[in-house]
Design a protein around this motif. Structure first.
Motif, PDB file in Angstrom:
ATOM      1  N   ARG A 125       0.817  -1.202   0.000  1.00 19.78           N
ATOM      2  CA  ARG A 125       0.000   0.000   0.000  1.00 19.78           C
ATOM      3  C   ARG A 125       0.857   1.261   0.000  1.00 19.78           C
ATOM      4  NH1 ARG A 125      -3.989   0.135   4.349  1.00 19.78           N
ATOM      5  NH2 ARG A 125      -3.759  -2.084   4.711  1.00 19.78           N
ATOM      6  N   GLU A 126       0.237   2.383  -0.385  1.00 16.83           N
ATOM      7  CA  GLU A 126       0.911   3.679  -0.301  1.00 16.83           C
ATOM      8  C   GLU A 126       1.098   4.051   1.163  1.00 16.83           C
ATOM      9  OE1 GLU A 126      -0.608   6.894  -2.760  1.00 16.83           O
ATOM     10  OE2 GLU A 126      -1.775   5.418  -3.897  1.00 16.83           O
ATOM     11  N   LEU A 127       2.268   4.611   1.480  1.00 15.79           N
ATOM     12  CA  LEU A 127       2.587   4.946   2.855  1.00 15.79           C
ATOM     13  C   LEU A 127       3.106   6.374   2.961  1.00 15.79           C
ATOM     14  CD1 LEU A 127       4.483   1.683   3.879  1.00 15.79           C
ATOM     15  CD2 LEU A 127       2.121   2.280   4.446  1.00 15.79           C
ATOM     16  N   ALA A 128       2.885   6.972   4.120  1.00 13.88           N
ATOM     17  CA  ALA A 128       3.417   8.297   4.431  1.00 13.88           C
ATOM     18  C   ALA A 128       3.812   8.315   5.903  1.00 13.88           C
ATOM     19  CB  ALA A 128       2.383   9.383   4.144  1.00 13.88           C
ATOM     20  N   TYR A 137       5.604  15.965   6.592  1.00  9.23           N
ATOM     21  CA  TYR A 137       5.354  14.602   6.152  1.00  9.23           C
ATOM     22  C   TYR A 137       6.300  14.237   5.014  1.00  9.23           C
ATOM     23  CZ  TYR A 137       2.915  16.482   2.057  1.00  9.23           C
ATOM     24  OH  TYR A 137       2.608  17.137   0.891  1.00  9.23           O
ATOM     25  N   VAL A 138       6.455  12.919   4.825  1.00 11.71           N
ATOM     26  CA  VAL A 138       7.214  12.364   3.711  1.00 11.71           C
ATOM     27  C   VAL A 138       6.352  11.277   3.079  1.00 11.71           C
ATOM     28  CG1 VAL A 138       9.242  11.049   3.003  1.00 11.71           C
ATOM     29  CG2 VAL A 138       9.470  12.840   4.738  1.00 11.71           C
ATOM     30  N   LEU A 139       6.085  11.406   1.778  1.00 13.80           N
ATOM     31  CA  LEU A 139       5.393  10.346   1.045  1.00 13.80           C
ATOM     32  C   LEU A 139       6.446   9.336   0.594  1.00 13.80           C
ATOM     33  CD1 LEU A 139       2.906  12.376  -1.191  1.00 13.80           C
ATOM     34  CD2 LEU A 139       2.407  11.158   0.929  1.00 13.80           C
ATOM     35  N   LEU A 140       6.279   8.095   0.991  1.00 20.13           N
ATOM     36  CA  LEU A 140       7.250   7.083   0.608  1.00 20.13           C
ATOM     37  C   LEU A 140       7.054   6.678  -0.848  1.00 20.13           C
ATOM     38  CD1 LEU A 140       7.461   7.056   3.705  1.00 20.13           C
ATOM     39  CD2 LEU A 140       7.751   4.574   3.570  1.00 20.13           C
ATOM     40  N   PRO A 141       8.132   6.469  -1.583  1.00 16.25           N
ATOM     41  CA  PRO A 141       7.972   6.009  -2.968  1.00 16.25           C
ATOM     42  C   PRO A 141       7.403   4.603  -2.982  1.00 16.25           C
ATOM     43  CG  PRO A 141      10.274   5.867  -2.292  1.00 16.25           C
ATOM     44  CD  PRO A 141       9.547   6.569  -1.180  1.00 16.25           C
ATOM     45  N   PRO A 142       6.778   4.195  -4.067  1.00 16.33           N
ATOM     46  CA  PRO A 142       6.273   2.814  -4.140  1.00 16.33           C
ATOM     47  C   PRO A 142       7.419   1.816  -4.132  1.00 16.33           C
ATOM     48  CG  PRO A 142       6.103   3.902  -6.279  1.00 16.33           C
ATOM     49  CD  PRO A 142       6.489   4.963  -5.284  1.00 16.33           C
ATOM     50  N   VAL A 143       7.143   0.620  -3.643  1.00 18.81           N
ATOM     51  CA  VAL A 143       8.139  -0.449  -3.700  1.00 18.81           C
ATOM     52  C   VAL A 143       8.419  -0.747  -5.168  1.00 18.81           C
ATOM     53  CG1 VAL A 143       8.669  -2.822  -3.061  1.00 18.81           C
ATOM     54  CG2 VAL A 143       7.319  -1.383  -1.519  1.00 18.81           C
ATOM     55  N   PRO A 144       9.685  -0.763  -5.597  1.00 21.78           N
ATOM     56  CA  PRO A 144      10.009  -0.983  -7.017  1.00 21.78           C
ATOM     57  C   PRO A 144       9.388  -2.262  -7.556  1.00 21.78           C
ATOM     58  CG  PRO A 144      11.964  -0.271  -5.826  1.00 21.78           C
ATOM     59  CD  PRO A 144      10.902  -0.527  -4.789  1.00 21.78           C
ATOM     60  N   ASP A 145       8.990  -2.204  -8.818  1.00 28.24           N
ATOM     61  CA  ASP A 145       8.362  -3.368  -9.462  1.00 28.24           C
ATOM     62  C   ASP A 145       9.262  -4.599  -9.412  1.00 28.24           C
ATOM     63  OD1 ASP A 145       6.192  -1.796 -10.039  1.00 28.24           O
ATOM     64  OD2 ASP A 145       6.824  -1.347 -12.098  1.00 28.24           O
ATOM     65  N   ALA A 146      10.575  -4.388  -9.514  1.00 25.23           N
ATOM     66  CA  ALA A 146      11.493  -5.524  -9.512  1.00 25.23           C
ATOM     67  C   ALA A 146      11.452  -6.258  -8.180  1.00 25.23           C
ATOM     68  CB  ALA A 146      12.914  -5.050  -9.820  1.00 25.23           C
ATOM     69  N   THR A 180      12.886   4.479   9.601  1.00 23.72           N
ATOM     70  CA  THR A 180      12.899   3.247   8.812  1.00 23.72           C
ATOM     71  C   THR A 180      11.522   2.613   8.879  1.00 23.72           C
ATOM     72  OG1 THR A 180      15.238   2.888   9.347  1.00 23.72           O
ATOM     73  CG2 THR A 180      14.014   1.011   8.473  1.00 23.72           C
ATOM     74  N   VAL A 181      11.040   2.132   7.737  1.00 25.87           N
ATOM     75  CA  VAL A 181       9.735   1.488   7.636  1.00 25.87           C
ATOM     76  C   VAL A 181       9.923   0.103   7.030  1.00 25.87           C
ATOM     77  CG1 VAL A 181       7.466   1.562   6.520  1.00 25.87           C
ATOM     78  CG2 VAL A 181       8.487   3.658   7.415  1.00 25.87           C
ATOM     79  N   ILE A 182       9.219  -0.876   7.585  1.00 23.89           N
ATOM     80  CA  ILE A 182       9.217  -2.227   7.019  1.00 23.89           C
ATOM     81  C   ILE A 182       7.807  -2.548   6.539  1.00 23.89           C
ATOM     82  CG2 ILE A 182       9.561  -4.681   7.462  1.00 23.89           C
ATOM     83  CD1 ILE A 182      11.621  -4.005   9.511  1.00 23.89           C
ATOM     84  N   SER A 183       7.704  -2.934   5.265  1.00 23.53           N
ATOM     85  CA  SER A 183       6.435  -3.383   4.696  1.00 23.53           C
ATOM     86  C   SER A 183       6.601  -4.849   4.327  1.00 23.53           C
ATOM     87  CB  SER A 183       6.084  -2.553   3.453  1.00 23.53           C
ATOM     88  OG  SER A 183       4.852  -2.981   2.890  1.00 23.53           O
ATOM     89  N   MET A 184       5.699  -5.686   4.807  1.00 31.70           N
ATOM     90  CA  MET A 184       5.845  -7.119   4.593  1.00 31.70           C
ATOM     91  C   MET A 184       4.721  -7.660   3.725  1.00 31.70           C
ATOM     92  SD  MET A 184       7.372  -8.534   8.187  1.00 31.70           S
ATOM     93  CE  MET A 184       6.190  -7.769   9.292  1.00 31.70           C
ATOM     94  N   GLN A 202      15.318   4.822  -0.367  1.00 27.85           N
ATOM     95  CA  GLN A 202      15.073   3.670  -1.226  1.00 27.85           C
ATOM     96  C   GLN A 202      14.575   2.472  -0.418  1.00 27.85           C
ATOM     97  OE1 GLN A 202      18.843   2.965  -3.144  1.00 27.85           O
ATOM     98  NE2 GLN A 202      18.508   4.558  -4.691  1.00 27.85           N
ATOM     99  N   TRP A 203      13.898   1.569  -1.153  1.00 29.92           N
ATOM    100  CA  TRP A 203      13.471   0.295  -0.595  1.00 29.92           C
ATOM    101  C   TRP A 203      14.511  -0.775  -0.912  1.00 29.92           C
ATOM    102  CZ3 TRP A 203       9.136  -0.417   2.378  1.00 29.92           C
ATOM    103  CH2 TRP A 203       8.155   0.578   2.328  1.00 29.92           C
ATOM    104  N   ARG A 204      14.639  -1.751  -0.036  1.00 31.70           N
ATOM    105  CA  ARG A 204      15.456  -2.920  -0.312  1.00 31.70           C
ATOM    106  C   ARG A 204      14.727  -4.159   0.208  1.00 31.70           C
ATOM    107  NH1 ARG A 204      17.969  -4.954   4.197  1.00 31.70           N
ATOM    108  NH2 ARG A 204      18.027  -3.581   6.045  1.00 31.70           N
ATOM    109  N   ALA A 205      15.039  -5.293  -0.385  1.00 26.90           N
ATOM    110  CA  ALA A 205      14.437  -6.554   0.049  1.00 26.90           C
ATOM    111  C   ALA A 205      15.296  -7.174   1.148  1.00 26.90           C
ATOM    112  CB  ALA A 205      14.302  -7.503  -1.126  1.00 26.90           C
ATOM    113  N   ALA A 206      14.649  -7.680   2.181  1.00 23.30           N
ATOM    114  CA  ALA A 206      15.344  -8.395   3.248  1.00 23.30           C
ATOM    115  C   ALA A 206      15.072  -9.886   3.106  1.00 23.30           C
ATOM    116  CB  ALA A 206      14.894  -7.893   4.616  1.00 23.30           C
TER     117      ALA A 206
END
Length: 398
Positions: A125-128, A137-146, A180-184, A202-206
Protein backbone atom coordinates in the motif's frame (compact mmCIF):
# COMPACT_ATOMS: atom_id res chain seq x y z
CA UNK A 1 27.78 31.92 44.53
CA UNK A 2 25.57 33.40 41.84
CA UNK A 3 22.77 35.52 43.34
CA UNK A 4 20.10 33.82 41.17
CA UNK A 5 19.67 30.60 39.24
CA UNK A 6 19.83 32.52 35.98
CA UNK A 7 23.34 33.63 36.91
CA UNK A 8 24.67 30.08 37.25
CA UNK A 9 27.23 28.87 34.73
CA UNK A 10 25.48 27.19 31.79
CA UNK A 11 27.12 23.83 32.52
CA UNK A 12 25.83 23.78 36.09
CA UNK A 13 22.35 24.91 35.01
CA UNK A 14 22.34 22.09 32.46
CA UNK A 15 23.11 19.51 35.15
CA UNK A 16 20.34 20.90 37.38
CA UNK A 17 17.71 20.77 34.61
CA UNK A 18 18.78 17.25 33.63
CA UNK A 19 17.87 16.10 37.13
CA UNK A 20 14.28 17.32 37.02
CA UNK A 21 12.10 14.26 37.66
CA UNK A 22 9.72 14.49 34.68
CA UNK A 23 9.44 16.07 31.21
CA UNK A 24 6.51 18.17 32.43
CA UNK A 25 8.76 19.73 35.07
CA UNK A 26 11.30 20.66 32.40
CA UNK A 27 8.55 22.16 30.24
CA UNK A 28 7.42 24.36 33.13
CA UNK A 29 11.00 25.34 33.96
CA UNK A 30 11.71 26.27 30.33
CA UNK A 31 8.90 28.83 30.49
CA UNK A 32 10.41 30.58 33.52
CA UNK A 33 12.99 32.72 31.72
CA UNK A 34 15.00 32.96 28.46
CA UNK A 35 18.12 31.42 30.06
CA UNK A 36 16.22 28.28 31.07
CA UNK A 37 14.54 28.16 27.66
CA UNK A 38 17.86 28.28 25.80
CA UNK A 39 19.21 25.32 27.77
CA UNK A 40 16.00 23.27 27.66
CA UNK A 41 15.59 23.57 23.88
CA UNK A 42 19.21 22.93 22.95
CA UNK A 43 19.49 19.82 20.78
CA UNK A 44 22.37 18.21 22.67
CA UNK A 45 20.63 18.85 26.01
CA UNK A 46 17.38 17.28 24.79
CA UNK A 47 19.22 14.18 23.58
CA UNK A 48 20.75 13.76 27.04
CA UNK A 49 17.42 14.42 28.74
CA UNK A 50 15.61 11.87 26.58
CA UNK A 51 18.20 9.24 27.46
CA UNK A 52 17.43 9.77 31.15
CA UNK A 53 13.66 10.24 30.93
CA UNK A 54 11.22 8.12 28.95
CA UNK A 55 8.52 9.91 26.95
CA UNK A 56 5.11 10.05 28.61
CA UNK A 57 1.92 8.41 27.40
CA UNK A 58 -0.03 11.43 26.15
CA UNK A 59 -2.81 9.89 24.06
CA UNK A 60 -3.85 7.04 21.84
CA UNK A 61 -5.09 6.97 18.26
CA UNK A 62 -7.82 4.75 16.83
CA UNK A 63 -10.39 5.01 14.06
CA UNK A 64 -12.34 7.47 16.23
CA UNK A 65 -9.33 9.80 16.02
CA UNK A 66 -7.00 11.33 18.58
CA UNK A 67 -7.87 10.56 22.21
CA UNK A 68 -5.79 12.62 24.69
CA UNK A 69 -5.27 11.64 28.30
CA UNK A 70 -7.76 13.45 30.54
CA UNK A 71 -7.59 14.43 34.22
CA UNK A 72 -6.72 12.97 36.67
CA UNK A 73 -4.11 11.23 34.50
CA UNK A 74 -0.68 12.82 35.22
CA UNK A 75 -0.08 13.43 31.50
CA UNK A 76 -3.35 15.36 31.04
CA UNK A 77 -1.79 18.89 30.94
CA UNK A 78 0.80 17.87 28.34
CA UNK A 79 -1.85 15.96 26.36
CA UNK A 80 -4.10 19.03 26.34
CA UNK A 81 -1.22 21.17 25.03
CA UNK A 82 -0.52 18.55 22.36
CA UNK A 83 -4.13 18.42 21.18
CA UNK A 84 -4.12 22.20 20.77
CA UNK A 85 -0.82 22.37 18.93
CA UNK A 86 -0.88 19.30 16.67
CA UNK A 87 -3.04 18.29 13.70
CA UNK A 88 -4.11 14.69 14.15
CA UNK A 89 -6.69 15.02 11.38
CA UNK A 90 -3.67 15.02 9.03
CA UNK A 91 -5.20 17.80 6.95
CA UNK A 92 -1.73 18.86 5.81
CA UNK A 93 -1.33 15.66 3.76
CA UNK A 94 -2.51 15.30 0.13
CA UNK A 95 -6.25 14.75 0.11
CA UNK A 96 -6.43 12.43 -2.90
CA UNK A 97 -7.07 9.49 -0.58
CA UNK A 98 -8.04 8.63 2.97
CA UNK A 99 -5.09 8.02 5.26
CA UNK A 100 -5.34 5.53 8.12
CA UNK A 101 -2.86 5.40 11.05
CA UNK A 102 -0.83 2.20 10.88
CA UNK A 103 1.86 2.77 13.50
CA UNK A 104 2.95 5.47 15.97
CA UNK A 105 6.45 5.93 17.35
CA UNK A 106 8.79 8.72 18.50
CA UNK A 107 6.21 11.44 17.81
CA UNK A 108 5.68 10.24 14.24
CA UNK A 109 2.68 8.54 12.68
CA UNK A 110 2.92 6.02 9.86
CA UNK A 111 -0.12 6.35 7.62
CA UNK A 112 -1.38 3.97 4.97
CA UNK A 113 -3.77 4.61 2.14
CA UNK A 114 -7.21 3.14 2.78
CA UNK A 115 -8.16 1.05 -0.24
CA UNK A 116 -11.67 0.53 1.07
CA UNK A 117 -13.49 -2.27 -0.69
CA UNK A 118 -11.08 -2.60 -3.61
CA UNK A 119 -11.47 -6.10 -4.97
CA UNK A 120 -7.74 -6.39 -5.64
CA UNK A 121 -5.73 -3.95 -3.51
CA UNK A 122 -2.04 -3.46 -4.34
CA UNK A 123 0.47 -5.82 -2.76
CA UNK A 124 2.20 -2.91 -1.01
CA UNK A 125 0.00 0.00 0.00
CA UNK A 126 0.91 3.68 -0.30
CA UNK A 127 2.59 4.95 2.86
CA UNK A 128 3.42 8.30 4.43
CA UNK A 129 5.32 9.22 7.58
CA UNK A 130 4.23 12.44 9.26
CA UNK A 131 4.91 14.63 12.28
CA UNK A 132 1.46 15.89 13.41
CA UNK A 133 2.93 18.42 15.84
CA UNK A 134 5.11 20.21 13.27
CA UNK A 135 2.87 19.37 10.28
CA UNK A 136 5.60 17.74 8.24
CA UNK A 137 5.35 14.60 6.15
CA UNK A 138 7.21 12.36 3.71
CA UNK A 139 5.39 10.35 1.04
CA UNK A 140 7.25 7.08 0.61
CA UNK A 141 7.97 6.01 -2.97
CA UNK A 142 6.27 2.81 -4.14
CA UNK A 143 8.14 -0.45 -3.70
CA UNK A 144 10.01 -0.98 -7.02
CA UNK A 145 8.36 -3.37 -9.46
CA UNK A 146 11.49 -5.52 -9.51
CA UNK A 147 11.22 -6.16 -5.76
CA UNK A 148 7.48 -6.81 -5.92
CA UNK A 149 8.01 -9.24 -8.79
CA UNK A 150 10.32 -11.29 -6.59
CA UNK A 151 7.40 -12.28 -4.34
CA UNK A 152 4.43 -14.54 -4.84
CA UNK A 153 0.98 -13.07 -5.14
CA UNK A 154 -0.53 -13.07 -1.59
CA UNK A 155 -3.39 -15.50 -0.92
CA UNK A 156 -6.87 -14.14 -1.69
CA UNK A 157 -8.03 -13.18 1.81
CA UNK A 158 -9.32 -9.80 2.91
CA UNK A 159 -7.04 -9.47 5.92
CA UNK A 160 -3.64 -11.06 6.33
CA UNK A 161 -1.73 -11.14 9.61
CA UNK A 162 1.16 -8.95 8.46
CA UNK A 163 -0.57 -6.39 6.23
CA UNK A 164 0.29 -3.59 8.65
CA UNK A 165 3.70 -1.99 8.06
CA UNK A 166 6.16 -1.24 10.87
CA UNK A 167 7.67 2.09 11.87
CA UNK A 168 10.96 1.29 13.58
CA UNK A 169 12.26 3.09 16.68
CA UNK A 170 15.02 5.65 16.29
CA UNK A 171 18.39 4.06 17.04
CA UNK A 172 20.83 5.51 19.53
CA UNK A 173 23.19 6.62 16.74
CA UNK A 174 20.50 7.74 14.29
CA UNK A 175 19.72 11.34 13.49
CA UNK A 176 16.51 12.57 15.11
CA UNK A 177 14.80 12.99 11.72
CA UNK A 178 15.83 9.59 10.32
CA UNK A 179 13.28 6.79 10.12
CA UNK A 180 12.90 3.25 8.81
CA UNK A 181 9.73 1.49 7.64
CA UNK A 182 9.22 -2.23 7.02
CA UNK A 183 6.44 -3.38 4.70
CA UNK A 184 5.84 -7.12 4.59
CA UNK A 185 4.12 -9.23 1.97
CA UNK A 186 2.34 -12.28 3.33
CA UNK A 187 2.66 -15.00 0.67
CA UNK A 188 1.55 -18.62 0.71
CA UNK A 189 5.03 -20.02 1.32
CA UNK A 190 6.91 -17.11 2.94
CA UNK A 191 6.84 -13.70 4.53
CA UNK A 192 8.78 -11.20 2.39
CA UNK A 193 9.95 -7.99 4.13
CA UNK A 194 10.82 -4.78 2.28
CA UNK A 195 12.76 -2.09 4.17
CA UNK A 196 12.68 1.66 3.46
CA UNK A 197 15.32 4.00 4.89
CA UNK A 198 14.83 7.76 4.90
CA UNK A 199 18.63 8.11 4.76
CA UNK A 200 18.81 6.50 1.30
CA UNK A 201 15.25 7.20 0.17
CA UNK A 202 15.07 3.67 -1.23
CA UNK A 203 13.47 0.30 -0.59
CA UNK A 204 15.46 -2.92 -0.31
CA UNK A 205 14.44 -6.55 0.05
CA UNK A 206 15.34 -8.40 3.25
CA UNK A 207 15.66 -12.14 3.75
CA UNK A 208 12.21 -13.79 3.77
CA UNK A 209 10.92 -16.18 6.39
CA UNK A 210 9.65 -19.50 5.06
CA UNK A 211 6.45 -20.76 6.66
CA UNK A 212 7.87 -24.29 6.41
CA UNK A 213 10.45 -23.31 9.06
CA UNK A 214 7.69 -22.66 11.61
CA UNK A 215 6.10 -25.38 13.78
CA UNK A 216 2.60 -24.15 12.89
CA UNK A 217 1.81 -22.34 9.67
CA UNK A 218 0.39 -18.81 10.10
CA UNK A 219 -2.10 -19.80 7.41
CA UNK A 220 -3.74 -22.00 10.08
CA UNK A 221 -4.24 -19.23 12.62
CA UNK A 222 -3.74 -15.52 13.13
CA UNK A 223 -1.13 -13.27 14.69
CA UNK A 224 -2.13 -9.89 16.07
CA UNK A 225 -1.31 -7.24 18.67
CA UNK A 226 2.28 -6.70 17.79
CA UNK A 227 4.67 -5.21 20.35
CA UNK A 228 8.24 -3.96 20.33
CA UNK A 229 10.97 -4.43 22.93
CA UNK A 230 14.76 -4.35 22.75
CA UNK A 231 14.99 -4.24 18.97
CA UNK A 232 12.46 -7.04 18.34
CA UNK A 233 8.83 -7.04 17.23
CA UNK A 234 6.48 -9.64 18.74
CA UNK A 235 3.19 -10.91 17.33
CA UNK A 236 0.89 -12.90 19.58
CA UNK A 237 -0.84 -16.00 18.26
CA UNK A 238 -4.59 -16.34 18.75
CA UNK A 239 -4.38 -20.13 18.76
CA UNK A 240 -5.67 -20.92 22.24
CA UNK A 241 -4.07 -24.36 22.61
CA UNK A 242 -0.67 -23.13 21.46
CA UNK A 243 0.07 -19.68 22.85
CA UNK A 244 3.23 -18.41 21.21
CA UNK A 245 4.93 -15.33 19.84
CA UNK A 246 6.38 -14.75 16.40
CA UNK A 247 9.53 -12.67 16.88
CA UNK A 248 11.36 -10.47 14.37
CA UNK A 249 14.83 -9.15 15.18
CA UNK A 250 14.98 -5.93 13.15
CA UNK A 251 18.77 -5.72 13.20
CA UNK A 252 19.35 -9.15 11.69
CA UNK A 253 15.92 -9.37 10.00
CA UNK A 254 15.59 -12.83 11.52
CA UNK A 255 12.37 -14.55 12.61
CA UNK A 256 11.79 -17.20 15.27
CA UNK A 257 9.08 -18.58 17.56
CA UNK A 258 9.06 -17.91 21.32
CA UNK A 259 6.70 -19.62 23.74
CA UNK A 260 4.61 -17.79 26.28
CA UNK A 261 4.82 -18.80 29.97
CA UNK A 262 2.56 -21.47 31.43
CA UNK A 263 -1.14 -21.65 30.63
CA UNK A 264 -3.82 -19.69 32.39
CA UNK A 265 -3.82 -16.48 30.40
CA UNK A 266 -7.11 -15.16 29.10
CA UNK A 267 -7.84 -15.13 25.40
CA UNK A 268 -7.79 -11.34 25.00
CA UNK A 269 -4.15 -10.57 24.56
CA UNK A 270 -0.84 -10.14 26.26
CA UNK A 271 1.67 -7.29 26.11
CA UNK A 272 5.45 -7.47 25.79
CA UNK A 273 7.36 -4.59 27.44
CA UNK A 274 10.91 -3.66 28.47
CA UNK A 275 11.37 -4.57 32.13
CA UNK A 276 14.87 -3.07 32.34
CA UNK A 277 18.37 -4.56 32.31
CA UNK A 278 17.63 -6.29 29.03
CA UNK A 279 14.80 -8.37 30.47
CA UNK A 280 11.39 -8.80 28.89
CA UNK A 281 8.20 -8.08 30.83
CA UNK A 282 4.86 -9.70 30.08
CA UNK A 283 1.41 -8.39 31.00
CA UNK A 284 -1.58 -10.70 30.67
CA UNK A 285 -5.10 -11.07 31.98
CA UNK A 286 -5.92 -14.25 33.86
CA UNK A 287 -9.53 -15.33 33.70
CA UNK A 288 -11.42 -15.33 36.97
CA UNK A 289 -11.99 -18.80 38.35
CA UNK A 290 -14.84 -20.05 40.49
CA UNK A 291 -16.71 -16.81 40.03
CA UNK A 292 -13.67 -14.70 40.88
CA UNK A 293 -12.80 -11.45 39.13
CA UNK A 294 -10.08 -11.29 36.46
CA UNK A 295 -6.57 -10.10 37.32
CA UNK A 296 -3.93 -8.28 35.33
CA UNK A 297 -0.62 -10.05 35.96
CA UNK A 298 2.89 -8.78 35.33
CA UNK A 299 5.72 -11.28 34.98
CA UNK A 300 9.38 -10.73 34.13
CA UNK A 301 11.80 -13.02 32.34
CA UNK A 302 14.61 -13.63 34.81
CA UNK A 303 17.10 -14.17 32.01
CA UNK A 304 18.32 -11.47 29.65
CA UNK A 305 16.65 -11.15 26.28
CA UNK A 306 17.05 -14.28 24.22
CA UNK A 307 15.31 -16.62 21.84
CA UNK A 308 14.09 -19.16 24.37
CA UNK A 309 13.83 -17.54 27.75
CA UNK A 310 10.96 -19.32 29.41
CA UNK A 311 11.88 -18.46 33.00
CA UNK A 312 9.14 -16.08 34.03
CA UNK A 313 8.68 -14.71 37.55
CA UNK A 314 5.48 -13.09 38.81
CA UNK A 315 6.09 -9.47 39.89
CA UNK A 316 2.67 -7.99 40.57
CA UNK A 317 -1.02 -8.72 40.22
CA UNK A 318 -3.69 -6.05 39.75
CA UNK A 319 -7.34 -6.69 40.53
CA UNK A 320 -9.43 -5.26 37.70
CA UNK A 321 -12.58 -5.30 39.79
CA UNK A 322 -14.96 -6.01 36.94
CA UNK A 323 -16.34 -9.20 35.45
CA UNK A 324 -17.33 -7.41 32.23
CA UNK A 325 -14.96 -6.61 29.37
CA UNK A 326 -11.28 -6.53 30.25
CA UNK A 327 -8.60 -6.78 27.62
CA UNK A 328 -5.22 -5.42 26.59
CA UNK A 329 -5.58 -3.01 23.72
CA UNK A 330 -2.08 -1.73 22.96
CA UNK A 331 1.44 -1.46 24.35
CA UNK A 332 4.74 0.31 23.85
CA UNK A 333 8.10 -0.51 25.36
CA UNK A 334 7.03 1.14 28.63
CA UNK A 335 3.23 1.48 28.65
CA UNK A 336 0.26 -0.84 28.43
CA UNK A 337 -3.26 0.31 27.53
CA UNK A 338 -6.24 -1.65 28.88
CA UNK A 339 -9.94 -1.45 28.20
CA UNK A 340 -12.31 -2.19 31.07
CA UNK A 341 -16.09 -1.92 31.16
CA UNK A 342 -19.25 -3.51 32.39
CA UNK A 343 -20.68 -6.33 30.32
CA UNK A 344 -23.10 -5.40 27.50
CA UNK A 345 -26.75 -5.79 28.44
CA UNK A 346 -30.01 -6.13 26.61
CA UNK A 347 -32.50 -3.29 26.78
CA UNK A 348 -35.67 -4.58 25.23
CA UNK A 349 -34.68 -6.27 21.97
CA UNK A 350 -31.44 -4.34 21.48
CA UNK A 351 -28.04 -4.66 23.11
CA UNK A 352 -26.72 -1.64 24.97
CA UNK A 353 -22.96 -1.26 24.76
CA UNK A 354 -21.32 0.29 27.84
CA UNK A 355 -18.83 3.13 27.84
CA UNK A 356 -15.23 1.96 27.90
CA UNK A 357 -12.67 2.98 30.49
CA UNK A 358 -9.14 3.18 29.06
CA UNK A 359 -6.47 2.53 31.68
CA UNK A 360 -2.70 2.88 31.33
CA UNK A 361 0.03 1.03 33.20
CA UNK A 362 3.53 2.48 33.47
CA UNK A 363 6.04 -0.39 33.64
CA UNK A 364 8.27 1.62 36.00
CA UNK A 365 5.57 2.81 38.40
CA UNK A 366 3.28 -0.24 38.11
CA UNK A 367 0.15 1.78 38.80
CA UNK A 368 -3.22 1.72 37.05
CA UNK A 369 -4.17 5.23 35.83
CA UNK A 370 -7.34 6.13 33.95
CA UNK A 371 -6.62 7.74 30.58
CA UNK A 372 -10.18 8.53 29.51
CA UNK A 373 -13.69 7.14 29.08
CA UNK A 374 -15.24 6.95 25.62
CA UNK A 375 -18.21 5.31 23.90
CA UNK A 376 -17.83 1.82 22.49
CA UNK A 377 -17.50 3.22 18.95
CA UNK A 378 -14.50 1.82 17.09
CA UNK A 379 -12.94 0.24 20.16
CA UNK A 380 -12.34 -2.99 18.24
CA UNK A 381 -10.24 -1.16 15.66
CA UNK A 382 -6.47 -0.77 15.60
CA UNK A 383 -5.28 1.36 18.54
CA UNK A 384 -1.82 2.89 18.88
CA UNK A 385 -0.34 4.64 21.93
CA UNK A 386 1.12 8.12 21.37
CA UNK A 387 4.02 8.51 23.79
CA UNK A 388 6.24 11.58 23.45
CA UNK A 389 7.44 14.70 25.23
CA UNK A 390 5.36 17.86 25.84
CA UNK A 391 5.10 20.09 22.73
CA UNK A 392 7.53 22.67 24.13
CA UNK A 393 10.23 19.98 24.35
CA UNK A 394 9.49 18.25 21.02
CA UNK A 395 11.78 18.97 18.09
CA UNK A 396 10.71 18.22 14.50
CA UNK A 397 11.02 14.51 13.78
CA UNK A 398 10.87 14.81 9.98
Amino acid sequence: MAPTLTGLPSGLLTEILLRLPAPEDLARASAACPAFRRVATDGSFLRRFRCLHAPRLLAFIDLDGFQPALPPHPSAPAARALSRAADFSFSFLPSHCRWVPMDVRDGRVLLGRDHGQDARPPICRELAVCDPLHRRYVLLPPVPDALVASTERPPPVRRRPFDEPLLLPVGENDEATAFTVISMVHCETKLAPFVFSSSTGQWRAAAPMLWSAMPVSPMDHTYLRRHHAYGCFYWESTLIKRRELLVLNIQRMEFWIAELPSSGWGTLGVAIVEAGEGRLGLFGIRDGTAGGKPDLCYTVDRRNKGKNSGRWQMVKTFSLGSEGLNYIKAATERYVLLICSEAPRFVGLSMEMPDLEYISVDVKKLQLERVCVKPFGNSLSRTRIYAHFPPSLSSPTI
